[in-house]
Scaffold this motif. Structure first.
Motif, short mmCIF file in Angstrom:
data_model
loop_
_atom_site.label_atom_id
_atom_site.label_comp_id
_atom_site.label_asym_id
_atom_site.label_seq_id
_atom_site.Cartn_x
_atom_site.Cartn_y
_atom_site.Cartn_z
N UNK A 36 0.86 -1.19 0.00
CA UNK A 36 0.00 0.00 0.00
C UNK A 36 0.90 1.23 0.00
N UNK A 37 1.53 1.51 -1.14
CA UNK A 37 2.60 2.49 -1.21
C UNK A 37 2.16 3.88 -0.80
N UNK A 38 0.96 4.27 -1.19
CA UNK A 38 0.53 5.63 -0.92
C UNK A 38 0.32 5.88 0.57
N UNK A 39 0.11 4.78 1.33
CA UNK A 39 -0.21 4.95 2.74
C UNK A 39 0.90 4.46 3.67
N UNK A 52 -2.34 20.01 7.60
CA UNK A 52 -1.10 19.27 7.79
C UNK A 52 -1.40 17.78 8.03
N UNK A 53 -2.31 17.49 8.95
CA UNK A 53 -2.60 16.09 9.27
C UNK A 53 -3.29 15.39 8.11
N UNK A 54 -4.25 16.07 7.51
CA UNK A 54 -4.99 15.48 6.39
C UNK A 54 -4.07 15.12 5.24
N UNK A 55 -3.16 16.04 4.89
CA UNK A 55 -2.32 15.83 3.71
C UNK A 55 -1.09 14.99 4.01
N UNK A 56 -0.34 15.34 5.03
CA UNK A 56 0.92 14.64 5.26
C UNK A 56 0.74 13.22 5.75
N UNK A 57 -0.41 12.90 6.34
CA UNK A 57 -0.68 11.52 6.72
C UNK A 57 -0.95 10.66 5.49
N UNK A 58 -1.24 11.29 4.36
CA UNK A 58 -1.54 10.56 3.12
C UNK A 58 -0.39 10.58 2.13
N UNK A 59 0.53 11.54 2.28
CA UNK A 59 1.58 11.72 1.28
C UNK A 59 2.93 11.28 1.82
N UNK A 60 3.73 10.70 0.94
CA UNK A 60 5.08 10.34 1.34
C UNK A 60 6.01 10.45 0.15
N UNK A 61 7.05 11.22 0.32
CA UNK A 61 8.06 11.40 -0.73
C UNK A 61 9.33 11.86 -0.04
N UNK A 62 10.45 11.49 -0.57
CA UNK A 62 11.72 11.82 0.09
C UNK A 62 11.98 13.32 0.12
N UNK A 67 16.83 20.57 -7.73
CA UNK A 67 16.25 19.34 -8.31
C UNK A 67 15.33 18.63 -7.32
N UNK A 68 15.72 18.62 -6.04
CA UNK A 68 14.89 17.96 -5.03
C UNK A 68 13.55 18.65 -4.84
N UNK A 69 13.57 19.99 -4.81
CA UNK A 69 12.32 20.74 -4.68
C UNK A 69 11.42 20.47 -5.89
N UNK A 70 12.02 20.43 -7.07
CA UNK A 70 11.26 20.17 -8.31
C UNK A 70 10.60 18.80 -8.26
N UNK A 71 11.33 17.79 -7.80
CA UNK A 71 10.75 16.44 -7.72
C UNK A 71 9.63 16.38 -6.69
N UNK A 72 9.81 17.08 -5.57
CA UNK A 72 8.74 17.11 -4.57
C UNK A 72 7.49 17.76 -5.09
N UNK A 73 7.63 18.87 -5.83
CA UNK A 73 6.47 19.54 -6.42
C UNK A 73 5.81 18.68 -7.48
N UNK A 114 1.99 13.00 -9.26
CA UNK A 114 2.25 11.59 -8.96
C UNK A 114 1.52 11.06 -7.73
N UNK A 115 1.07 11.92 -6.83
CA UNK A 115 0.34 11.44 -5.66
C UNK A 115 -1.13 11.25 -6.03
#
Length: 511
Positions: free
Chosen positions: A166-169, A233-243, A293-299, A305-306
């Motif tokens: 369950x990658x997204x979670x 913060x809780x709604x979004x970051x509990x659902x999202x994960x990226x380096x 580059x890291x900021x670009x990938x996160x955006x 991608x999420x």
């Protein structure tokens, strides 16, 4: 789920049986059990009541929460239902420790939920139903948290452990921290542990008993935007994960405190390095390019991608954290918006963000989209390349802004004259030119001329891509030593950015 009718009947039978046991046979008002659905599938259930109730009161609460489940969750493979006085959950996998009878976090204690007086008005329990595989259920539970916060009522939250694959979670193990734990970790929120302060409130460094370092964001009593930010913060970051996104470890809602707990980032925020005349020397070109580059990938992850399409709305150097290896982490999702994938833009009822980083269509009309984030990213890139702060620009004695200054150098074929002097000549000319070109494309006044983050990532990866030359950017002004600091857009509805700091504006009506 095969044979849904039989499954629903089995769920009802199991929960009814557990309700009887918890209410009348358990001193702890707690019961777990299981039932075989198929040879390969077992149903697991748990119920629990607060122990300030009588057996009959516990029975009534559980019957409401377990027996009268909304039809929307019937047939689901798992569900969580809780009110202020009782808790019910079932799954098709074991989620409690059978050997010791351990349970997930219980409903609020008797200290936070006083028993109702006979003949008086009873407190209305807020029941929250969470189908564990439903995004709608997630939205419901966090909306209910927000309601409880506004009413200053206690609430207990348990977020399911993710399934394998369950990658997204994979970040759904968000925890509730005890206030006493966070007080101990931060030395009772001492000033010596204070890292900084934003619109939400102060941030403190802490160390848990296991040695893990954390950052604790504490809601200020007078914060006007804090409750909204907490929900986001809780709604979004509990659902999202990226380096390249900050990691939310959990939260605390206890007594009068509202706290968010994050993984600690050793190098604090980008602005602490970039605009410090001593520390900026630690940001050599290799590190700066890596950060861009890291900021670009996160955006790109947020935009494309999420599972949720997210518009950050407050991207700036202060909200880019740096870990021990100087890897960037996008933080502060308090103003972020979930964006409808079928729409190209939306309109905010109130404009929220930071002067200087706002796209013109958003600053003046409240229109936001992925392209408004792209604009903020372009400002960030030009700041990183030049070492100049957008809201404190110092340019050759002329009263012009950083965007205009950068474009005029580009237009004259002198783009590399923009490079931060602390770099000397120790930088890759091709990469630097690419960043300046891309940054200017991102801050075009016409949002249709700004690239997508997908194209930006490709450009930063060194791919040979045909892109147009940038034209005059937004907020363009002619440098003139005889003029004042007019840095507004080139139209009659201009807005001037003359702020000398990065204060986030959270309540400003659209123009």
């Amino acid at each position: 789920m095969p044979e849904p009718t039989r499954f629903e009947k089995l769920v009802s039978e199991l929960l009814n049986n557990l309700t009887e046991r918890a209410a009348y046979q358990s001193a702890r008002m707690f019961a777990t059990g299981e039932a075989e659905f198929m040879t390969t599938t077992t149903l697991y259930g748990l119920v629990q009541c607060t122990r300030d109730q009588s057996g009959d009161e516990c029975h009534r609460c559980l019957k409401v929460s377990a027996g009268d489940r909304p039809t929307a969750i019937l047939g689901k493979q798992g569900a969580l239902v809780f009110a202020y006085n009782c808790f019910t959950r079932y799954e098709i996998y074991p989620f409690y420790n059978e050997s010791v009878g351990a349970a997930p976090p219980p409903p609020p204690s008797e200290a936070s939920t006083p028993p109702a007086k006979e003949g008086g008005k009873r407190n209305h329990a807020v029941m929250i139903v969470l189908p564990v595989v439903s995004m709608v259920g997630t939205l419901i539970i966090f909306a209910a948290i927000f309601i409880c916060l506004k009413r200053r009522k206690s609430i207990t939250l348990f977020i399911r452990q993710p399934h394998v694959g369950d990658e997204e979670n994979q970040n759904d193990g968000c925890l509730l921290f005890d206030l006493s734990t966070l007080r101990t970790a931060t030395n009772n929120f001492s000033d010596a542990n204070k890292l900084g302060e934003g619109g939400f409130g102060p941030v403190y460094k802490g160390v848990l008993s296991n040695g893990q370092e954390i950052a604790v964001k504490r809601l200020s009593a007078g914060s006007r935007q804090g409750l909204l930010e907490f929900k986001n913060e809780v709604l979004l970051l509990a659902r999202l994960q990226h380096k390249n996104l900050v990691t939310l470890l959990g939260c605390c809602l206890e007594q009068e405190e509202t706290l968010l707990v994050y993984e600690f980032q050793h190098n604090t925020s980008l602005d602490k390095f970039l605009f410090d005349p001593m520390k900026n020397r630690l940001l050599d070109w290799g590190r700066r390019y890596k950060i861009i580059k890291g900021i670009a990938r996160g955006l790109l992850y947020l935009h494309e991608d999420s599972k949720l399409k997210i518009i950050h709305r407050d991207l700036k150097t202060h909200n880019i954290l740096l870990d021990q290896c100087m890897n960037p982490k996008i933080s502060d999702f308090g103003l972020a918006k979930v964006f409808d994938e079928n729409k190209t833009r939306a309109t905010a009822s109130k404009i929220a963000g930071t002067y200087g980083y706002m796209a013109p269509e958003y600053a003046m009309h409240g229109h936001f989209s992925t392209k408004s984030d792209v604009f903020s990213f372009g400002v960030l890139v030009l700041e990183i390349v030049t070492g100049q702060r957008i809201n404190d620009f110092q340019g050759s004695g002329h009263a012009e802004n950083l965007l205009s200054y950068a474009w005029k150098h580009w237009n004259k074929g002198k783009a590399l004259h923009l490079m931060d002097q602390s770099l000397g000549d120790q930088y890759d000319r091709q990469e630097a030119s690419r960043c300046i070109h891309m940054g200017l494309l991102c801050v075009q006044e016409d949002q249709t001329k700004r690239p997508s983050m997908e194209l930006v990532v490709l450009m930063l990866s060194g791919h040979s891509i045909a892109v147009s030359a940038p034209s005059v950017p937004a907020y363009f002004v002619q440098g003139n030593s005889n003029t004042g600091p007019d840095v507004g857009p080139r139209n009659r509805n201009s807005i001037s950015f003359v702020s000398r700091n990065d204060v986030t504006i959270s309540e400003m009506g659209p123009r």
